[in-house]
Motif scaffolding. Structure first.
Motif, PDB file in Angstrom:
ATOM      1  N   VAL A   1      -4.570 105.361 -68.024  1.00 34.27           N
ATOM      2  CA  VAL A   1      -4.096 105.774 -66.709  1.00 34.27           C
ATOM      3  C   VAL A   1      -5.231 105.598 -65.714  1.00 34.27           C
ATOM      4  N   LEU A   2      -4.989 104.870 -64.637  1.00 29.47           N
ATOM      5  CA  LEU A   2      -5.952 104.727 -63.547  1.00 29.47           C
ATOM      6  C   LEU A   2      -5.378 105.405 -62.313  1.00 29.47           C
ATOM      7  N   GLY A   3      -6.222 106.078 -61.557  1.00 30.40           N
ATOM      8  CA  GLY A   3      -5.736 106.782 -60.379  1.00 30.40           C
ATOM      9  C   GLY A   3      -6.765 106.880 -59.283  1.00 30.40           C
ATOM     10  N   ASP A   4      -6.297 107.017 -58.078  1.00 29.09           N
ATOM     11  CA  ASP A   4      -7.194 107.322 -56.950  1.00 29.09           C
ATOM     12  C   ASP A   4      -6.441 108.132 -55.915  1.00 29.09           C
ATOM     13  N   LEU A   5      -7.200 108.721 -55.003  1.00 26.17           N
ATOM     14  CA  LEU A   5      -6.611 109.556 -53.958  1.00 26.17           C
ATOM     15  C   LEU A   5      -6.174 108.689 -52.790  1.00 26.17           C
ATOM     16  N   ASN A   6      -5.016 109.003 -52.217  1.00 25.12           N
ATOM     17  CA  ASN A   6      -4.508 108.257 -51.066  1.00 25.12           C
ATOM     18  C   ASN A   6      -5.227 108.703 -49.792  1.00 25.12           C
ATOM     19  N   LYS A   7      -5.714 107.717 -49.048  1.00 20.99           N
ATOM     20  CA  LYS A   7      -6.358 107.956 -47.748  1.00 20.99           C
ATOM     21  C   LYS A   7      -7.581 108.874 -47.870  1.00 20.99           C
ATOM     22  N   PHE A   8      -8.306 108.735 -48.978  1.00 14.70           N
ATOM     23  CA  PHE A   8      -9.502 109.575 -49.157  1.00 14.70           C
ATOM     24  C   PHE A   8     -10.577 109.240 -48.132  1.00 14.70           C
ATOM     25  N   LYS A   9     -10.677 107.973 -47.728  1.00 19.87           N
ATOM     26  CA  LYS A   9     -11.708 107.577 -46.763  1.00 19.87           C
ATOM     27  C   LYS A   9     -11.591 108.376 -45.467  1.00 19.87           C
ATOM     28  N   ALA A  10     -10.368 108.722 -45.088  1.00 19.84           N
ATOM     29  CA  ALA A  10     -10.176 109.488 -43.857  1.00 19.84           C
ATOM     30  C   ALA A  10     -10.799 110.880 -43.948  1.00 19.84           C
ATOM     31  N   ILE A  11     -10.842 111.446 -45.161  1.00 19.76           N
ATOM     32  CA  ILE A  11     -11.474 112.757 -45.350  1.00 19.76           C
ATOM     33  C   ILE A  11     -12.961 112.664 -45.057  1.00 19.76           C
ATOM     34  N   ASN A  12     -13.621 111.658 -45.621  1.00 18.23           N
ATOM     35  CA  ASN A  12     -15.050 111.476 -45.362  1.00 18.23           C
ATOM     36  C   ASN A  12     -15.325 111.188 -43.889  1.00 18.23           C
ATOM     37  N   ASP A  13     -14.470 110.351 -43.280  1.00 17.00           N
ATOM     38  CA  ASP A  13     -14.692 109.965 -41.879  1.00 17.00           C
ATOM     39  C   ASP A  13     -14.485 111.133 -40.929  1.00 17.00           C
ATOM     40  N   ASN A  14     -13.470 111.958 -41.185  1.00 19.69           N
ATOM     41  CA  ASN A  14     -13.109 113.028 -40.254  1.00 19.69           C
ATOM     42  C   ASN A  14     -13.802 114.354 -40.527  1.00 19.69           C
ATOM     43  N   TYR A  15     -14.120 114.627 -41.811  1.00 21.81           N
ATOM     44  CA  TYR A  15     -14.663 115.936 -42.159  1.00 21.81           C
ATOM     45  C   TYR A  15     -16.055 115.887 -42.788  1.00 21.81           C
ATOM     46  N   GLY A  16     -16.520 114.685 -43.081  1.00 19.17           N
ATOM     47  CA  GLY A  16     -17.860 114.539 -43.642  1.00 19.17           C
ATOM     48  C   GLY A  16     -17.865 114.446 -45.160  1.00 19.17           C
ATOM     49  N   HIS A  17     -18.947 113.903 -45.694  1.00 18.64           N
ATOM     50  CA  HIS A  17     -19.055 113.688 -47.142  1.00 18.64           C
ATOM     51  C   HIS A  17     -19.114 114.983 -47.959  1.00 18.64           C
ATOM     52  N   PRO A  18     -19.727 116.055 -47.450  1.00 13.07           N
ATOM     53  CA  PRO A  18     -19.687 117.301 -48.240  1.00 13.07           C
ATOM     54  C   PRO A  18     -18.261 117.763 -48.543  1.00 13.07           C
ATOM     55  N   THR A  19     -17.367 117.632 -47.543  1.00 20.32           N
ATOM     56  CA  THR A  19     -15.968 117.978 -47.772  1.00 20.32           C
ATOM     57  C   THR A  19     -15.331 117.007 -48.754  1.00 20.32           C
ATOM     58  N   GLY A  20     -15.664 115.720 -48.604  1.00 16.44           N
ATOM     59  CA  GLY A  20     -15.154 114.727 -49.536  1.00 16.44           C
ATOM     60  C   GLY A  20     -15.586 115.010 -50.965  1.00 16.44           C
ATOM     61  N   ASP A  21     -16.827 115.460 -51.130  1.00 13.58           N
ATOM     62  CA  ASP A  21     -17.313 115.797 -52.471  1.00 13.58           C
ATOM     63  C   ASP A  21     -16.526 116.963 -53.060  1.00 13.58           C
ATOM     64  N   LYS A  22     -16.239 117.963 -52.240  1.00  9.89           N
ATOM     65  CA  LYS A  22     -15.456 119.107 -52.715  1.00  9.89           C
ATOM     66  C   LYS A  22     -14.064 118.675 -53.158  1.00  9.89           C
ATOM     67  N   VAL A  23     -13.493 117.754 -52.401  1.00  8.79           N
ATOM     68  CA  VAL A  23     -12.164 117.242 -52.750  1.00  8.79           C
ATOM     69  C   VAL A  23     -12.198 116.511 -54.093  1.00  8.79           C
ATOM     70  N   LEU A  24     -13.224 115.697 -54.309  1.00  7.59           N
ATOM     71  CA  LEU A  24     -13.333 114.947 -55.560  1.00  7.59           C
ATOM     72  C   LEU A  24     -13.517 115.889 -56.754  1.00  7.59           C
ATOM     73  N   ILE A  25     -14.341 116.911 -56.560  1.00 11.30           N
ATOM     74  CA  ILE A  25     -14.552 117.887 -57.632  1.00 11.30           C
ATOM     75  C   ILE A  25     -13.261 118.611 -57.957  1.00 11.30           C
ATOM     76  N   GLU A  26     -12.522 118.959 -56.924  1.00 15.67           N
ATOM     77  CA  GLU A  26     -11.261 119.678 -57.134  1.00 15.67           C
ATOM     78  C   GLU A  26     -10.229 118.786 -57.818  1.00 15.67           C
ATOM     79  N   PHE A  27     -10.192 117.524 -57.423  1.00 17.30           N
ATOM     80  CA  PHE A  27      -9.244 116.602 -58.052  1.00 17.30           C
ATOM     81  C   PHE A  27      -9.604 116.379 -59.522  1.00 17.30           C
ATOM     82  N   ALA A  28     -10.902 116.274 -59.799  1.00 20.48           N
ATOM     83  CA  ALA A  28     -11.344 116.137 -61.193  1.00 20.48           C
ATOM     84  C   ALA A  28     -10.908 117.336 -62.018  1.00 20.48           C
ATOM     85  N   ASN A  29     -11.018 118.524 -61.440  1.00 19.80           N
ATOM     86  CA  ASN A  29     -10.604 119.744 -62.147  1.00 19.80           C
ATOM     87  C   ASN A  29      -9.102 119.752 -62.393  1.00 19.80           C
TER      88      ASN A  29
END
Length: 311
Positions: A189-217
């Motif tokens: 199974v391969l997967g990725d988040l839809n429109k994740f780049k917009a999270i980094n662009d609009n809210y910054g990479h720290p928020t993007g990192d939190k999202v990735l950690i949460e998705f991994a969990n």
């Protein structure tokens, strides 16, 4: 084929390590065979054993070498090592009526616990020899554990703690080999988040990192303990599903899609994901297997469908 008996006749015939094939022993081990007295360990014996134990940093191989020596003095059918970072079972181990545990320390520094499945009581004389053997094992074992930890870190994604792409490549090859050998089914199974780049662009990479950690969990909660989970970098993830049935991939996708809107952080940013999956076929190599799952993911992202695409 010549067989060398390494235990007294009084030992149980069910001792897993009671005989060793001469073909499996190294020249050094065979030389050590000539020096070892079954009643005691001389200084020369000890040095030979330490020399053997220092030939490897692989924990499985180290425990095998150690078990060969212990089998001369202890009637046991299983050997297990556990520490905070790793748990190992010696190949061929079986349960016995009793277990005996030993905590291994160097200057009060805890290395780990050795557990023996024993078939017969340990004599006082052999108990003393066992303690000497543990002393021989301490430093080689500490080095092997440190090496194992370093290798684990090298195979781990620093942000999420999942396996990285290098580890994925190794595990995919292993899983495919096992599936072909045992005629079992393995899924990818391969997967990725839809429109994740917009999270980094609009809210910054720290928020993007939190999202990735949460998705991994979330992904961790949607798979079995026997499944393997990886992050390639960015928002790209992979799951290797071994010993799968035909419904396994659909079940994983359903769990993930149900969990996303229930997660407070991901729901806040209205994040969804795309998943592409496939099962192995007997003509696959690692590249073709991965490529088919990747194409399924690409098609899923193109039509944004919630229907599982298994090719």
């Amino acid at each position: 084929m010549q067989t060398l008996n390494v235990l007294d006749n009084r030992f149980s015939p069910f001792n897993t390590f009671s005989t060793l094939s001469a073909d499996t022993l190294t020249a050094d081990a065979l030389a050590a065979q000539n020096f070892i007295d079954s009643k005691k360990l001389t200084k020369r014996n000890t040095l030979l054993i330490i020399e053997q134990l220092q030939t490897t940093l692989d924990l499985d191989e180290l425990l095998t070498i150690f078990a060969r020596e212990v089998a001369r003095y202890l009637d046991f059918s299983g050997l297990y090592f556990k520490c905070p970072s790793v748990s190992k079972t010696l190949r061929g181990s079986r349960k016995a009526k009793k277990e005996r545990q030993f905590q291994l320390k160097i200057n009060n520094d805890y290395i780990g616990t050795l557990t023996y499945s024993i078939n017969a009581p340990i004599s006082i004389a052999n108990f003393k020899i066992l303690e000497q053997l543990h002393q021989c094992l301490l430093h080689p074992l500490k080095n092997a554990v440190a090496y194992h930890q370093a290798m684990q870190l090298a195979m781990q994604d620093a942000l999420t703690g999942l396996g990285n792409r290098r580890y994925f490549d190794e595990q995919l090859k292993r899983a495919m080999h096992n599936a072909n050998r045992h005629h079992s089914l393995v899924g990818l199974v391969l997967g990725d988040l839809n429109k994740f780049k917009a999270i980094n662009d609009n809210y910054g990479h720290p928020t993007g990192d939190k999202v990735l950690i949460e998705f991994a969990n979330i992904l961790r909660t949607c798979i079995r303990d026997s499944d393997s989970l990886f992050r390639f970098g960015g928002d790209e993830f992979a799951i290797i599903v071994e010993n799968a049935n035909e419904d396994a991939l659909a079940i994983i996708e359903q769990r993930v899609l149900q969990a996303l809107p229930e997660n407070v952080l991901l729901a806040k940013y209205k994040l969804g994901c795309s998943l592409g999956s496939t099962f192995i076929n007997r003509a696959d190599d690692e590249h073709s297997f991965f490529e088919r799952a990747d194409q399924a993911l690409y098609r899923k992202k193109m039509n944004m469908s919630h229907r599982l695409s298994v090719v």
